[in-house]
Design a protein around this motif. Structure first.
Motif, mmCIF file in Angstrom:
data_model
loop_
_atom_site.group_PDB
_atom_site.id
_atom_site.type_symbol
_atom_site.label_atom_id
_atom_site.label_comp_id
_atom_site.label_asym_id
_atom_site.label_seq_id
_atom_site.Cartn_x
_atom_site.Cartn_y
_atom_site.Cartn_z
ATOM 1 N N GLN A 1 0.815 -1.222 0.000
ATOM 2 C CA GLN A 1 0.000 0.000 0.000
ATOM 3 C C GLN A 1 0.842 1.264 0.000
ATOM 4 O O GLN A 1 0.354 2.334 -0.314
ATOM 5 C CB GLN A 1 -1.014 0.004 1.164
ATOM 6 C CG GLN A 1 -0.467 -0.099 2.565
ATOM 7 C CD GLN A 1 -0.240 -1.551 3.012
ATOM 8 O OE1 GLN A 1 0.403 -2.329 2.302
ATOM 9 N NE2 GLN A 1 -0.695 -1.904 4.192
ATOM 10 N N HIS A 2 2.148 1.129 0.317
ATOM 11 C CA HIS A 2 2.961 2.332 0.426
ATOM 12 C C HIS A 2 3.782 2.669 -0.808
ATOM 13 O O HIS A 2 4.327 3.734 -0.908
ATOM 14 C CB HIS A 2 3.877 2.245 1.650
ATOM 15 C CG HIS A 2 3.103 2.395 2.916
ATOM 16 N ND1 HIS A 2 3.224 1.539 3.976
ATOM 17 C CD2 HIS A 2 2.133 3.268 3.250
ATOM 18 C CE1 HIS A 2 2.383 1.898 4.922
ATOM 19 N NE2 HIS A 2 1.708 2.936 4.504
ATOM 20 N N PHE A 3 3.936 1.730 -1.716
ATOM 21 C CA PHE A 3 4.840 2.094 -2.814
ATOM 22 C C PHE A 3 4.411 1.597 -4.186
ATOM 23 O O PHE A 3 5.133 1.712 -5.136
ATOM 24 C CB PHE A 3 6.259 1.587 -2.526
ATOM 25 C CG PHE A 3 6.361 0.110 -2.368
ATOM 26 C CD1 PHE A 3 6.406 -0.723 -3.475
ATOM 27 C CD2 PHE A 3 6.401 -0.470 -1.106
ATOM 28 C CE1 PHE A 3 6.489 -2.092 -3.327
ATOM 29 C CE2 PHE A 3 6.487 -1.838 -0.959
ATOM 30 C CZ PHE A 3 6.531 -2.650 -2.070
ATOM 31 N N SER A 4 3.222 1.059 -4.307
ATOM 32 C CA SER A 4 2.942 0.457 -5.605
ATOM 33 C C SER A 4 1.626 0.955 -6.158
ATOM 34 O O SER A 4 1.047 1.924 -5.697
ATOM 35 C CB SER A 4 2.844 -1.045 -5.433
ATOM 36 O OG SER A 4 1.642 -1.328 -4.762
ATOM 37 N N SER A 5 1.163 0.213 -7.126
ATOM 38 C CA SER A 5 -0.125 0.500 -7.746
ATOM 39 C C SER A 5 -1.242 0.592 -6.700
ATOM 40 O O SER A 5 -2.236 1.260 -6.914
ATOM 41 C CB SER A 5 -0.445 -0.594 -8.745
ATOM 42 O OG SER A 5 -0.185 -1.837 -8.148
ATOM 43 N N VAL A 6 -1.041 -0.111 -5.572
ATOM 44 C CA VAL A 6 -2.080 -0.063 -4.539
ATOM 45 C C VAL A 6 -2.236 1.366 -4.024
ATOM 46 O O VAL A 6 -3.348 1.848 -3.799
ATOM 47 C CB VAL A 6 -1.732 -1.030 -3.375
ATOM 48 C CG1 VAL A 6 -2.747 -0.940 -2.254
ATOM 49 C CG2 VAL A 6 -1.643 -2.462 -3.899
ATOM 50 N N SER A 7 -1.101 2.065 -3.897
ATOM 51 C CA SER A 7 -1.184 3.447 -3.427
ATOM 52 C C SER A 7 -1.828 4.339 -4.488
ATOM 53 O O SER A 7 -2.295 5.431 -4.207
ATOM 54 C CB SER A 7 0.199 3.975 -3.046
ATOM 55 O OG SER A 7 0.983 4.089 -4.205
ATOM 56 N N LYS A 8 -1.862 3.854 -5.715
ATOM 57 C CA LYS A 8 -2.533 4.631 -6.775
ATOM 58 C C LYS A 8 -4.018 4.325 -6.809
ATOM 59 O O LYS A 8 -4.756 4.860 -7.624
ATOM 60 C CB LYS A 8 -1.913 4.303 -8.136
ATOM 61 C CG LYS A 8 -0.442 4.622 -8.232
ATOM 62 C CD LYS A 8 0.112 4.187 -9.592
ATOM 63 C CE LYS A 8 1.632 4.249 -9.574
ATOM 64 N NZ LYS A 8 2.215 3.455 -10.660
ATOM 65 N N GLY A 9 -4.447 3.398 -5.972
ATOM 66 C CA GLY A 9 -5.878 3.124 -5.873
ATOM 67 C C GLY A 9 -6.315 1.806 -6.482
ATOM 68 O O GLY A 9 -7.498 1.551 -6.656
ATOM 69 N N GLU A 10 -5.361 0.942 -6.792
ATOM 70 C CA GLU A 10 -5.752 -0.349 -7.375
ATOM 71 C C GLU A 10 -6.532 -1.185 -6.358
ATOM 72 O O GLU A 10 -6.204 -1.200 -5.172
ATOM 73 C CB GLU A 10 -4.502 -1.121 -7.820
ATOM 74 C CG GLU A 10 -4.850 -2.429 -8.533
ATOM 75 C CD GLU A 10 -3.627 -3.158 -9.093
ATOM 76 O OE1 GLU A 10 -3.492 -3.222 -10.320
ATOM 77 O OE2 GLU A 10 -2.808 -3.635 -8.299
ATOM 78 N N THR A 11 -7.551 -1.908 -6.821
ATOM 79 C CA THR A 11 -8.319 -2.754 -5.908
ATOM 80 C C THR A 11 -7.525 -4.010 -5.576
ATOM 81 O O THR A 11 -6.640 -4.427 -6.350
ATOM 82 C CB THR A 11 -9.651 -3.217 -6.549
ATOM 83 O OG1 THR A 11 -9.324 -4.022 -7.705
ATOM 84 C CG2 THR A 11 -10.531 -2.052 -6.948
ATOM 85 N N LEU A 12 -7.885 -4.622 -4.454
ATOM 86 C CA LEU A 12 -7.251 -5.887 -4.061
ATOM 87 C C LEU A 12 -7.446 -6.923 -5.172
ATOM 88 O O LEU A 12 -6.529 -7.656 -5.528
ATOM 89 C CB LEU A 12 -7.886 -6.394 -2.765
ATOM 90 C CG LEU A 12 -7.409 -7.786 -2.374
ATOM 91 C CD1 LEU A 12 -6.196 -7.692 -1.472
ATOM 92 C CD2 LEU A 12 -8.503 -8.593 -1.713
#
Ligand code: NCD
Length: 319
Positions: free
Chosen positions: A87-98
């Motif tokens: 969640q801190h450095f990848s696409s997840v931080s850009k808002g990608e869903t699980l």
């Protein structure tokens, strides 16, 4: 799990909860675990997982479970993709869903191991994954099935059975996912009794308590070390789960209410009682206990974790 995956004992199956296993499954897993122990003890690694890739995606900090899974795969000649704190450095931080994250990583690997702070996330990941099994490495305050299986293996190795046992579980019954999985696991066997020692605020929540009781295990809630039985087979101490508290003040009120020390062992332990802890400990077991031959938390429990995970990954891959 997506419809493309086959279900056949372990092969292709997601590992989400202790509820999913039969006693026969667990016996089979333990037979394989013993073989893995032989491999683990040899200097030369096996090639059973050669060519296989396992993604370890951990949304919550972890050192030992992460390390244990990584070591398990490498002991068998496989490789890992290590994704810590996505969640801190990848696409997840850009808002990608699980769901999208899982779909992407399943294209890279054969198994996904996931840890997440929210209960139910491993099941959500399993629904999203179409091709690879998902292994729950801890979903918030939900479950931690691989920890419970290694705990059960440790108990089984010591006592040669998983029924007719008396145990004490101490610490955080409310938030401890290892506790939730271990109670589920031991409920499958006959005549087990667990004394649950915790501050009032950290008792199992009522629906869980009722559900577990109805599943056949005898649960006795106690609030003082003086109420511990003297004949317990194991003491399972746990950390009060600081990260689940709304405030540090609330945490401070209940942390380390019950400390496992030599005095308590002298007063309440039997000669064969083993002392267990999923780790990390943060003061609830004093270091003076470490040299006790029955203290297994920094010994067999840790190693068994790697062997059980070697067995599980091989089995879900149909090896
Ligand atoms: C446990 C966990 O993460 O639930 N630890 C672990 O798997 N190594 C127990 C804990 O953190 O207290």
């Amino acid at each position: 799990m997506g419809s493309n995956k086959t279900i056949n004992n372990f092969k292709g199956k997601d590992i989400l909860s202790l509820d999913q296993f039969s006693i026969t499954d667990i016996s089979h897993l333990f037979q394989v675990t013993k073989k893995m122990r032989e491999i683990g003890r040899r200097a030369k690694p096996s090639n059973l997982l050669k060519g296989n890739i396992v993604t370890l995606i951990f949304y919550e900090p972890s050192s030992r479970t992460f390390g244990s899974f990584g070591a398990a795969v490498k002991q068998l000649g496989g490789a890992t993709i290590d994704v810590q704190d996505p969640q801190h450095f990848s696409s997840v931080s850009k808002g990608e869903t699980l769901e999208d994250t899982i779909r992407v990583f399943e294209s890279y690997c054969d198994v996904i191991v996931i840890r997440h702070p929210a209960m139910g996330t491993a099941a959500k990941a399993a629904k999203a994954a179409e091709f690879v099994p998902i292994i729950n490495a801890g979903d918030g305050i939900g479950e931690h099935p691989t920890q419970a299986l290694l705990d059960m293996f440790t108990i089984y190795e010591k006592f040669g059975k998983l029924n007719n046992l008396t145990g004490v579980m101490a610490g955080d019954m409310l938030n401890g996912r290892t506790v939730h999985s271990l109670i589920r696991g031991l409920s499958k066997y006959k005549n087990n009794t667990l004394y649950l020692l915790s501050p009032d605020e950290l008792k199992l929540d009522k629906p869980d308590f009722t559900k577990f009781k109805n599943s056949g295990i005898k649960l006795i809630e106690i609030a003082s070390t003086g109420d511990m039985p003297k004949n317990a087979n194991f003491w399972y101490w746990t950390r009060v789960q600081k990260e689940r508290f709304k405030s540090l003040k609330e945490y401070g009120k209940v942390k380390n209410r019950f400390v496992l020390n030599n005095k308590l062992i002298k007063e309440r332990a039997g000669k064969d009682t083993i002392f267990m802890h999923p780790l990390p400990r943060v003061g609830e077991i004093l270091e003076e206990v470490d040299l006790n031959p029955n203290a297994v938390y920094l010994r067999s429990e840790v190693r068994n974790g790697m062997y059980v995970r070697m067995a599980l990954i091989s089995l879900v891959l149909g090896k």
